[in-house]
Scaffold this active site. Structure first.
Site, PDB file in Angstrom:
ATOM      1  N   ARG A   1     -17.536 -32.899  26.415  1.00  0.00           N
ATOM      2  CA  ARG A   1     -17.502 -33.842  25.308  1.00  0.00           C
ATOM      3  C   ARG A   1     -16.732 -33.326  24.098  1.00  0.00           C
ATOM      4  O   ARG A   1     -15.834 -33.993  23.572  1.00  0.00           O
ATOM      5  CB  ARG A   1     -18.933 -34.176  24.846  1.00  0.00           C
ATOM      6  CG  ARG A   1     -19.663 -35.150  25.692  1.00  0.00           C
ATOM      7  CD  ARG A   1     -21.164 -34.831  25.697  1.00  0.00           C
ATOM      8  NE  ARG A   1     -21.371 -33.736  26.606  1.00  0.00           N
ATOM      9  CZ  ARG A   1     -21.673 -33.911  27.902  1.00  0.00           C
ATOM     10  NH1 ARG A   1     -21.908 -35.106  28.342  1.00  0.00           N
ATOM     11  NH2 ARG A   1     -21.768 -32.886  28.717  1.00  0.00           N
ATOM     12  N   THR A   2     -17.101 -32.131  23.642  1.00  0.00           N
ATOM     13  CA  THR A   2     -16.551 -31.650  22.371  1.00  0.00           C
ATOM     14  C   THR A   2     -15.050 -31.378  22.493  1.00  0.00           C
ATOM     15  O   THR A   2     -14.264 -31.797  21.633  1.00  0.00           O
ATOM     16  CB  THR A   2     -17.293 -30.372  21.927  1.00  0.00           C
ATOM     17  OG1 THR A   2     -18.699 -30.593  22.051  1.00  0.00           O
ATOM     18  CG2 THR A   2     -16.959 -30.016  20.498  1.00  0.00           C
TER      19      THR A   2
ATOM     20  N   LYS B   1      -6.090 -10.265  30.751  1.00  0.00           N
ATOM     21  CA  LYS B   1      -5.483  -8.926  30.786  1.00  0.00           C
ATOM     22  C   LYS B   1      -6.113  -8.010  29.743  1.00  0.00           C
ATOM     23  O   LYS B   1      -5.612  -6.920  29.477  1.00  0.00           O
ATOM     24  CB  LYS B   1      -3.983  -9.023  30.530  1.00  0.00           C
ATOM     25  CG  LYS B   1      -3.235  -9.893  31.519  1.00  0.00           C
ATOM     26  CD  LYS B   1      -1.782 -10.069  31.065  1.00  0.00           C
ATOM     27  CE  LYS B   1      -1.096 -11.172  31.842  1.00  0.00           C
ATOM     28  NZ  LYS B   1       0.157 -11.610  31.193  1.00  0.00           N
TER      29      LYS B   1
ATOM     30  N   ARG C   1     -14.798 -22.945  20.085  1.00  0.00           N
ATOM     31  CA  ARG C   1     -16.111 -22.803  20.731  1.00  0.00           C
ATOM     32  C   ARG C   1     -16.175 -21.417  21.349  1.00  0.00           C
ATOM     33  O   ARG C   1     -15.227 -20.957  21.998  1.00  0.00           O
ATOM     34  CB  ARG C   1     -16.341 -23.850  21.814  1.00  0.00           C
ATOM     35  CG  ARG C   1     -17.626 -23.521  22.614  1.00  0.00           C
ATOM     36  CD  ARG C   1     -18.083 -24.628  23.485  1.00  0.00           C
ATOM     37  NE  ARG C   1     -18.614 -25.733  22.689  1.00  0.00           N
ATOM     38  CZ  ARG C   1     -19.285 -26.752  23.226  1.00  0.00           C
ATOM     39  NH1 ARG C   1     -19.511 -26.798  24.517  1.00  0.00           N
ATOM     40  NH2 ARG C   1     -19.737 -27.721  22.453  1.00  0.00           N
TER      41      ARG C   1
ATOM     42  N   HIS D   1     -23.564 -26.230  15.604  1.00  0.00           N
ATOM     43  CA  HIS D   1     -22.625 -27.179  16.214  1.00  0.00           C
ATOM     44  C   HIS D   1     -22.496 -28.332  15.212  1.00  0.00           C
ATOM     45  O   HIS D   1     -23.003 -29.425  15.430  1.00  0.00           O
ATOM     46  CB  HIS D   1     -23.203 -27.653  17.548  1.00  0.00           C
ATOM     47  CG  HIS D   1     -22.244 -28.356  18.448  1.00  0.00           C
ATOM     48  ND1 HIS D   1     -20.978 -28.757  18.056  1.00  0.00           N
ATOM     49  CD2 HIS D   1     -22.361 -28.752  19.752  1.00  0.00           C
ATOM     50  CE1 HIS D   1     -20.380 -29.359  19.066  1.00  0.00           C
ATOM     51  NE2 HIS D   1     -21.196 -29.360  20.107  1.00  0.00           N
TER      52      HIS D   1
HETATM   53  N1   CP Z   1     -22.759 -31.880  23.248  1.00  0.00           N
HETATM   54  C1   CP Z   1     -21.848 -30.971  23.655  1.00  0.00           C
HETATM   55  O1   CP Z   1     -21.509 -30.038  22.921  1.00  0.00           O
HETATM   56  O2   CP Z   1     -21.332 -31.186  24.894  1.00  0.00           O
HETATM   57  P1   CP Z   1     -20.190 -30.307  25.586  1.00  0.00           P
HETATM   58  O3   CP Z   1     -20.772 -28.952  25.873  1.00  0.00           O
HETATM   59  O4   CP Z   1     -19.821 -31.071  26.824  1.00  0.00           O
HETATM   60  O5   CP Z   1     -19.045 -30.199  24.612  1.00  0.00           O
END
Ligand code: CP
Length: 380
Positions: free
Chosen positions: A101-102, A129, A151, A179
């Protein structure tokens, strides 16, 4: 927005593993703390430099993002959903941990705004590497990047990136820490549902007053949840009441500063709330060792059909995804009319467009209404 290190009092874990400490000072960010927390449409926030934590946005800052999202959300629904707002800008999508999603919604958001997108995949990069996170981001930055969406499995990694590069940084989920764009899209979705329940459509006349006194139950694996940390901060900032419902083993080590109620009786809490927010059991983070079994967890804390029937009329069911169907949420509940899981996903694109716009347009960012008019948004 923050340019500093991990600062939330909700951080349960240190930032070890985020990469190499470099000893350089964090770049100062013009924060938005000066705006008093209140409902409605507070004064516009200061220009955003980074988005690392919900703790760096006050009520005015959150309201500003939601209002800009109103304008950009209409663009997303067009037959040709693209505007030139970020033409010539480059957004780096740096996901060192899995995401559906993100990552896709950030990349879609950047493209909807005509930005160029550089997608970095560790599995096919020189990380394999042995190249460090710092060398990696500095290398990408040297190619000309305006924003990094990061992320990482280590809490604090996006804050480190913000120190290493002269670009805007968005935290797209770091370890157990935060988040923030998930919390923003969740708040947007709640506001949208509340407005619809009152027969209103989103726009300048719908502020954030719906959060004042709103009662939200956040259910499940709070201990390992960056989603819960950011959402609790956002809800507290906007004046909502939060009750955490979880087994003792899945509560955070300390709740000091959280400003929440805590319960282990989901059946008793459900009739009282406007929103039940079900968290994913984070089995990949070792949650299984905190529970006797997934079956027992489900019996005590799963949102079953029987339990969902206890919700008040108008109460909504939320989940950040991905869902463990049949564990924390029953199949039928995930798909019932009061579940807004896919609406959360859809809103994620417009919310991330707003975040990227406010970061990259900086002091030149138009006010939400002016932006809407410049994009030909009806009623702006
Ligand atoms: N809600 C969320 O962060 O989903 P993803 O891990 O798929 O990005």
């Amino acid at each position: 927005m923050s340019g500093g290190p991990v600062s939330s009092d909700l951080v349960a874990h240190d930032t070890a593993g985020a990469g190499e400490a470099d000893g350089r000072d964090a770049r100062e960010s013009p924060g938005v703390h000066s705006t008093p927390a209140r409902a409605g449409w507070p004064a516009p926030a200061s220009p955003m430099l980074h988005l690392l934590s919900m703790a760096d946005l006050d009520a005015g800052g959150i309201a500003h993002v939601l209002r800009v999202t109103d304008s950009l959300g209409e663009v997303v629904r067009r037959s040709i959903p693209r505007v030139p707002a970020l033409r010539g800008r480059t957004v780096v999508s740096l996901f060192a941990e899995e995401s559906t999603r993100t990552r896709l919604s950030f990349e879609t958001a950047a493209r909807r705004m005509s930005a160029d997108v550089l997608t970095f995949s560790p599995a096919t990069s020189s990380v394999k590497k042995g190249e460090s996170l710092r060398d990696t981001v500095e290398t990408i930055a040297a190619m000309g990047a305006d924003a990094f969406v990061v992320r990482h499995s280590a809490a604090g990694a996006p804050a480190r990136v913000a120190r290493w590069v002269d670009a805007h940084v968005v935290n797209a989920g770091d370890g157990w820490h935060e988040h923030p764009t998930q919390a923003l899209l969740d708040c947007y979705t709640i506001r949208q549902c509340r407005a619809e329940a009152e027969g209103r459509t989103l726009g300048a006349e719908v502020g954030t007053e719906c959060f004042v006194g709103l009662h939200v139950a956040v259910v499940g694996d709070v201990r390992h949840s960056r989603v819960a940390r950011s959402l609790v901060i956002a809800l507290r900032t906007l004046g909502a009441r939060t009750t955490l419902v979880c087994p003792g083993t899945l509560a955070p080590p300390s709740l000091e500063g959280w400003g929440v109620d805590v319960s282990q009786d989901l059946d008793a809490v459900l009739p009282e709330v406007d929103v039940v927010y079900v968290l994913r059991l984070q089995l990949e983070r070792g949650t299984g060792s905190y529970l006797p079994s997934a079956r027992e967890y489900s019996a005590g804390f799963g949102l079953t059909v029987r339990r969902a029937a206890r919700l008040a009329p108008g109460a909504i069911v939320m989940h950040p995804g991905p869902m463990n169907r049949g564990v924390e949420i029953a199949d039928e509940v995930a798909d019932m009319a009061r579940s807004v899981v896919l609406r959360q996903v859809a809103n994620g694109v417009a919310v991330r467009m707003a975040v990227l716009y406010l970061l990259l347009a900086g002091p030149n960012a138009l006010e939400a209404d002016e932006l809407g008019r410049s994009l030909g948004v009806a009623g702006a």
